[in-house]
Design an enzyme around this catalytic site. Structure first.
Site, PDB file in Angstrom:
ATOM      1  N   TYR A 165       0.854  -1.180   0.000  1.00 39.99           N
ATOM      2  CA  TYR A 165       0.000   0.000   0.000  1.00 39.99           C
ATOM      3  C   TYR A 165       0.894   1.235   0.000  1.00 39.99           C
ATOM      4  O   TYR A 165       2.030   1.172   0.443  1.00 39.99           O
ATOM      5  CB  TYR A 165      -0.876   0.005   1.257  1.00 39.99           C
ATOM      6  CG  TYR A 165      -1.847  -1.155   1.330  1.00 39.99           C
ATOM      7  CD1 TYR A 165      -2.979  -1.174   0.526  1.00 39.99           C
ATOM      8  CD2 TYR A 165      -1.626  -2.215   2.200  1.00 39.99           C
ATOM      9  CE1 TYR A 165      -3.879  -2.233   0.604  1.00 39.99           C
ATOM     10  CE2 TYR A 165      -2.519  -3.279   2.283  1.00 39.99           C
ATOM     11  CZ  TYR A 165      -3.650  -3.274   1.481  1.00 39.99           C
ATOM     12  OH  TYR A 165      -4.537  -4.310   1.554  1.00 39.99           O
ATOM     13  N   CYS A 168       0.460 -22.025  14.634  1.00 43.84           N
ATOM     14  CA  CYS A 168      -0.914 -22.255  14.238  1.00 43.84           C
ATOM     15  C   CYS A 168      -0.894 -23.049  12.947  1.00 43.84           C
ATOM     16  O   CYS A 168      -0.171 -22.717  12.009  1.00 43.84           O
ATOM     17  CB  CYS A 168      -1.612 -20.917  14.018  1.00 43.84           C
ATOM     18  SG  CYS A 168      -1.414 -19.818  15.423  1.00 43.84           S
ATOM     19  N   ARG A 206       1.846 -17.650   6.982  1.00 40.08           N
ATOM     20  CA  ARG A 206       3.298 -17.634   6.733  1.00 40.08           C
ATOM     21  C   ARG A 206       3.931 -18.963   7.113  1.00 40.08           C
ATOM     22  O   ARG A 206       5.055 -19.022   7.614  1.00 40.08           O
ATOM     23  CB  ARG A 206       3.950 -16.464   7.481  1.00 40.08           C
ATOM     24  CG  ARG A 206       3.305 -15.162   7.130  1.00 40.08           C
ATOM     25  CD  ARG A 206       4.225 -13.968   7.096  1.00 40.08           C
ATOM     26  NE  ARG A 206       3.453 -12.813   6.676  1.00 40.08           N
ATOM     27  CZ  ARG A 206       2.951 -11.907   7.509  1.00 40.08           C
ATOM     28  NH1 ARG A 206       3.188 -11.985   8.807  1.00 40.08           N
ATOM     29  NH2 ARG A 206       2.237 -10.911   7.043  1.00 40.08           N
ATOM     30  N   ASP A 264      -6.565 -17.589   3.859  1.00 36.27           N
ATOM     31  CA  ASP A 264      -5.768 -17.461   2.632  1.00 36.27           C
ATOM     32  C   ASP A 264      -5.533 -18.831   1.989  1.00 36.27           C
ATOM     33  O   ASP A 264      -5.636 -19.862   2.658  1.00 36.27           O
ATOM     34  CB  ASP A 264      -4.412 -16.817   2.972  1.00 36.27           C
ATOM     35  CG  ASP A 264      -4.566 -15.368   3.405  1.00 36.27           C
ATOM     36  OD1 ASP A 264      -5.438 -14.679   2.852  1.00 36.27           O
ATOM     37  OD2 ASP A 264      -3.806 -14.932   4.295  1.00 36.27           O
ATOM     38  N   LYS A 291      -6.282  -6.275   0.735  1.00 35.04           N
ATOM     39  CA  LYS A 291      -7.499  -6.691   1.412  1.00 35.04           C
ATOM     40  C   LYS A 291      -8.724  -6.065   0.745  1.00 35.04           C
ATOM     41  O   LYS A 291      -8.745  -4.864   0.516  1.00 35.04           O
ATOM     42  CB  LYS A 291      -7.450  -6.260   2.875  1.00 35.04           C
ATOM     43  CG  LYS A 291      -6.334  -6.924   3.643  1.00 35.04           C
ATOM     44  CD  LYS A 291      -6.300  -6.423   5.075  1.00 35.04           C
ATOM     45  CE  LYS A 291      -5.124  -6.979   5.831  1.00 35.04           C
ATOM     46  NZ  LYS A 291      -3.810  -6.490   5.315  1.00 35.04           N
TER      47      LYS A 291
HETATM   48  C1  LIG Z   1      -2.890  -5.944   6.026  1.00 35.26           C
HETATM   49  C2  LIG Z   1      -1.739  -5.288   5.464  1.00 35.26           C
HETATM   50  C3  LIG Z   1      -1.412  -3.973   5.819  1.00 35.26           C
HETATM   51  C4  LIG Z   1      -2.235  -3.172   6.798  1.00 35.26           C
HETATM   52  O1  LIG Z   1      -3.507  -2.998   6.322  1.00 35.26           O
HETATM   53  P1  LIG Z   1      -4.631  -2.149   7.126  1.00 35.26           P
HETATM   54  O2  LIG Z   1      -5.851  -2.405   6.321  1.00 35.26           O
HETATM   55  O3  LIG Z   1      -4.172  -0.727   7.107  1.00 35.26           O
HETATM   56  O4  LIG Z   1      -4.687  -2.693   8.514  1.00 35.26           O
HETATM   57  C5  LIG Z   1      -0.308  -3.393   5.232  1.00 35.26           C
HETATM   58  N1  LIG Z   1       0.441  -4.066   4.334  1.00 35.26           N
HETATM   59  C6  LIG Z   1       0.135  -5.318   3.953  1.00 35.26           C
HETATM   60  C7  LIG Z   1       0.994  -6.000   2.947  1.00 35.26           C
HETATM   61  C8  LIG Z   1      -0.955  -5.973   4.507  1.00 35.26           C
HETATM   62  O5  LIG Z   1      -1.230  -7.221   4.134  1.00 35.26           O
HETATM   63  S1  SF4 Z   2       2.445 -15.884  12.726  1.00 37.43           S
HETATM   64 FE1  SF4 Z   2       1.288 -17.727  12.215  1.00 37.43          FE
HETATM   65  S2  SF4 Z   2       1.975 -19.285  13.676  1.00 37.43           S
HETATM   66 FE2  SF4 Z   2       2.610 -17.304  14.463  1.00 37.43          FE
HETATM   67  S3  SF4 Z   2       0.961 -16.716  15.888  1.00 37.43           S
HETATM   68 FE3  SF4 Z   2       0.502 -15.784  13.888  1.00 37.43          FE
HETATM   69  S4  SF4 Z   2      -0.845 -17.245  12.852  1.00 37.43           S
HETATM   70 FE4  SF4 Z   2       0.146 -18.326  14.572  1.00 37.43          FE
END
Ligand SMILES: *Cc1c(COP(=O)(O)O)cnc(C)c1O
Ligand code: SF4
Length: 352
Positions: A91, A107, A112, A270, A314
Site C-alpha cells: 500500500y 498455528c 506464513r 488465505d 485486502k
Molecule cells: C494488512 C496489510 C497492511 C495493513 O492494512 P490495514 O488495512 O491498514 O490494517 C499493510 N500491508 C500489507 C501488505 C498488509 O497485508
Molecule cells: S504468525 Fe502464524 S503461527 Fe505465528 S501466531 Fe501468527 S498465525 Fe500463529
C-alpha cells in the site's frame, strides 16, 4: 525467571512430547507432519484444550491433512512486494516489517507457514536493512511490525526497533501485529507496556479466534495494554470447525468488547498450502457477518475481508443491503430482512 520465559522454555516442540500428553494421538502422523511444519505449543495455550479436536486443539495439533494440499506457498505474493527481505510495501503509505519468525505456538493454518518456525528465516542484523528502507521512504506513515510474533523478542530488541522507528520523522503511527496477548498473555509485562507507551501513538492488533481464548490471563494482558493507552484491535481468521458459526462469532465479538478489544477484521482463510481443510465457503462467511450486523453493538462488527491472491490487498466483502436503486429511491434491507425506501437524490434544488 519471568513466568513467560519459563513457559517458552517448557514449550512442547516434538511429536513425542505431544504424544505423551495425548496418548490417543497418532505418533506416526504427528512425526510426518512435524517434519514439514513444526509443532510448537506452550503449556499455557495447551491448558486451554479440553478435548481432542476441540477449537483449541485444531489450531495447534498437527493433522495429516496438512500434507495433502492444493494451496500456495506465498498466496499473497508478500515476497513479490518486497524490495528488501523483511519489508512488504504494498500500500502507498504503510508497510509490514517482519522482525522474527518465532511464535509462542505454531498455528496450523498460518499464512506464513513457509517461514514460521524456520530459525534461519531472519538473521538479527536484518533489522537494519528494514529500518534503512523505512527511513529512506518518506511516503511511509504507518509501520506494522510483524513476524512470526514480534513480542517474542526480548524487551531490549523491541525497544530498539520501536524507538528507531519513532525517531523517523515521517512515521506517524506504529503498530504491532501479535498473537501473544492470546497465546502467551504472561508476556505482557509492566516493563513491556512501559516501553511501548513511551513510543505513542502505538497500536496493537491481536488475533483471537474463539471465545475459549478469552480467559482471566488474556483479559489481564489486553487490559494492561489498553490501560497503557494502546488501542487493541482483533483480527480473526474464519476456520472450519473452529469458528465458522454465527453464534460462536457473536459470543467472541461480545467478549472482545468486554475486555476492550475492538474487532477489526474477519479474514477469509488465505490459499496457503497445507490449510485446505480449514477453509470455509464465502457463503458461510457472509452468514457470519449477517449474524453480527444489527444483532450486536456496531462496535463489535468487524470488516469481512479477502486478502486477494497475488498481492491485490485486502478487499472487504459486504453483504448486499441494497434491494434496488433507481433515480428516485433506494430500497434497503435491514438485518431482520425488512425493506425500507429512502430517496436516492437530495431534495435540495439548485434553482431555489
Ligand atoms: C494488512 C496489510 C497492511 C495493513 O492494512 P490495514 O488495512 O491498514 O490494517 C499493510 N500491508 C500489507 C501488505 C498488509 O497485508
Ligand atoms: S504468525 Fe502464524 S503461527 Fe505465528 S501466531 Fe501468527 S498465525 Fe500463529
Amino acid at each position: 525467571m519471568e513466568e513467560w520465559k519459563q513457559l517458552v522454555r517448557d514449550t512442547i516442540n516434538t511429536p513425542e512430547k505431544l504424544h505423551s500428553i495425548f496418548p490417543n494421538s497418532n505418533l506416526e502422523e504427528l512425526q510426518r507432519v512435524h517434519k514439514e511444519f513444526p509443532i510448537r505449543i506452550n503449556p499455557y495455550y495447551l491448558s486451554l484444550i479440553e478435548e481432542p479436536n476441540d477449537p483449541i486443539w485444531k489450531q495447534v495439533v498437527p493433522d495429516s491433512k496438512e500434507l495433502i494440499s492444493t494451496g500456495f506457498e506465498d498466496p499473497l505474493a508478500e515476497e513479490h512486494d518486497s524490495e528488501v527481505p523483511n519489508v512488504t510495501h504494498r500500500y502507498p503509505d504503510r508497510v509490514l516489517f517482519y522482525v522474527n519468525y518465532m511464535c509462542p505456538i505454531y498455528c496450523r493454518f498460518c499464512t506464513r507457514k513457509r517461514k514460521v518456525g524456520d530459525p534461519y528465516s531472519i538473521p538479527d542484523q536484518n533489522f537494519e536493512i528494514g529500518l534503512e528502507y523505512i527511513r529512506k521512504h518518506s511516503e511511509i506513515r504507518d509501520v506494522i511490525i510483524s513476524g512470526g510474533d514480534p513480542l517474542m523478542l526480548t524487551d531490549k530488541k523491541i525497544e530498539y526497533i520501536v524507538s528507531r522507528l519513532r525517531e523517523t520523522e515521517h512515521i506517524e503511527i506504529i503498530r504491532i501485529g501479535s498473537r501473544v496477548p492470546v497465546t502467551l498473555p504472561q508476556r505482557i509485562t509492566p516493563n513491556l507496556c512501559e516501553i511501548l507507551k513511551k513510543n505513542h501513538p502505538f497500536y496493537i492488533n491481536t488475533h483471537f479466534n474463539h471465545p475459549i481464548e478469552i480467559t482471566r490471563e488474556t483479559k489481564k494482558a489486553c487490559e494492561m495494554l489498553v490501560d497503557s493507552g494502546i488501542p487493541v484491535g482483533n483480527q480473526t481468521v474464519l476456520l472450519r470447525g473452529v469458528n465458522d458459526d454465527p453464534e460462536v462469532m457473536r459470543e467472541l465479538m461480545r467478549k472482545l468488547l468486554s475486555i476492550r478489544v475492538k474487532p477489526y477484521y474477519i479474514y477469509q482463510a488465505d490459499l496457503v498450502y497445507g490449510t485446505d481443510h480449514f477453509r470455509t465457503s464465502i457463503e458461510s462467511g457472509l452468514e457470519v457477518i449477517n449474524g453480527l450486523r444489527g444483532h450486536i453493538s456496531g462496535l463489535g462488527v468487524p470488516h469481512y475481508v479477502i486478502d486477494a491472491p497475488n498481492g491485490g490487498g485486502k478487499i472487504a466483502i459486504i453483504p448486499n443491503a441494497i434491494e434496488s436503486l433507481n433515480e428516485e429511491e433506494i430500497i434497503l434491507k435491514n438485518y431482520e430482512g425488512n425493506t425500507y425506501s429512502y430517496p436516492s437524490q437530495p431534495f435540495f434544488d439548485e434553482d431555489w
